[in-house]
Design a protein around this motif. Sequence first.
Motif, PDB file in Angstrom:
ATOM      1  N   LEU A  89       0.844  -1.197   0.000  1.00 53.21           N
ATOM      2  CA  LEU A  89       0.000   0.000   0.000  1.00 53.21           C
ATOM      3  C   LEU A  89       0.879   1.246   0.000  1.00 53.21           C
ATOM      4  CD1 LEU A  89      -2.837  -0.890   2.536  1.00 53.21           C
ATOM      5  CD2 LEU A  89      -3.118  -0.389   0.118  1.00 53.21           C
ATOM      6  N   LYS A  90       0.446   2.246  -0.733  1.00 51.53           N
ATOM      7  CA  LYS A  90       1.160   3.515  -0.717  1.00 51.53           C
ATOM      8  C   LYS A  90       0.941   4.164   0.647  1.00 51.53           C
ATOM      9  CE  LYS A  90       1.164   4.432  -5.642  1.00 51.53           C
ATOM     10  NZ  LYS A  90       0.835   5.364  -6.717  1.00 51.53           N
ATOM     11  N   PRO A  91       1.985   4.726   1.244  1.00 47.17           N
ATOM     12  CA  PRO A  91       1.855   5.315   2.582  1.00 47.17           C
ATOM     13  C   PRO A  91       0.755   6.376   2.669  1.00 47.17           C
ATOM     14  CG  PRO A  91       4.158   5.196   1.936  1.00 47.17           C
ATOM     15  CD  PRO A  91       3.352   4.794   0.745  1.00 47.17           C
ATOM     16  N   GLU A  92       0.651   7.216   1.651  1.00 44.25           N
ATOM     17  CA  GLU A  92      -0.378   8.262   1.680  1.00 44.25           C
ATOM     18  C   GLU A  92      -1.786   7.676   1.636  1.00 44.25           C
ATOM     19  OE1 GLU A  92       1.142   7.956  -2.613  1.00 44.25           O
ATOM     20  OE2 GLU A  92       2.060   8.020  -0.631  1.00 44.25           O
ATOM     21  N   TYR A  93      -1.960   6.571   0.908  1.00 46.31           N
ATOM     22  CA  TYR A  93      -3.264   5.917   0.871  1.00 46.31           C
ATOM     23  C   TYR A  93      -3.572   5.302   2.233  1.00 46.31           C
ATOM     24  CZ  TYR A  93      -7.072   2.759  -0.214  1.00 46.31           C
ATOM     25  OH  TYR A  93      -8.273   2.097  -0.190  1.00 46.31           O
ATOM     26  N   ARG A  94      -2.588   4.628   2.802  1.00 49.43           N
ATOM     27  CA  ARG A  94      -2.771   4.020   4.123  1.00 49.43           C
ATOM     28  C   ARG A  94      -3.173   5.090   5.146  1.00 49.43           C
ATOM     29  NH1 ARG A  94      -1.480  -0.575   6.962  1.00 49.43           N
ATOM     30  NH2 ARG A  94      -0.445  -1.566   5.217  1.00 49.43           N
ATOM     31  N   GLU A  95      -2.456   6.197   5.146  1.00 48.87           N
ATOM     32  CA  GLU A  95      -2.750   7.278   6.095  1.00 48.87           C
ATOM     33  C   GLU A  95      -4.157   7.831   5.901  1.00 48.87           C
ATOM     34  OE1 GLU A  95       0.327  10.256   5.903  1.00 48.87           O
ATOM     35  OE2 GLU A  95       1.895   8.733   6.139  1.00 48.87           O
TER      36      GLU A  95
END
Length: 179
Positions: A89-95
Amino acid sequence: MSGTRIKRWLNMHGKEFLADGTLKLEARQQMLAQGISEGAIDSYARRLKIKYDEWKHLDETDPEPWPVFTAYDFFTPTEKQQFNPDGSLKPEYRESELALGISENWLDEMERRKKLEVDNYNELSAYYAQRGINFGKEQMEERLAFSLTYPQRVKQMEQDLRNCEEPSSLPFDKDTSWF
């Protein structure tokens, strides 16, 4: 990828033939035991060796194009916003999802599944490449074929029928009444 034709030839005939295109001794003996004459065996071996040599020459002088497709090429636009090419998962999506109240466990499960999908694609791609088959290219062509509209597929089938294509490769039954 070099040698794709030879890899396909060996995939088709590797049980009976050596990697240099010559008939295996055990295959010859088995054919003799089945009552096949020496002349017929020699003719068969010679014909397939000629085909092997032709394919080898083509591999050396006119290699087949080998476009490389990764699992990422098959991600949907939404998945490309969510996932990296390796399936993480992309970190920005996870956040952003955590901020919306999506559970960490669910995000971990999404990531696990996507990584598994990427790993499966990579394994299949490697497996087929060893046999001279470009898995990614075939998957992309299949996807493009499915994206054709119904009338386009009917029109293509009519063309395929005129070209005497193998009936099993046609998208519809050729005896359908609307043809």
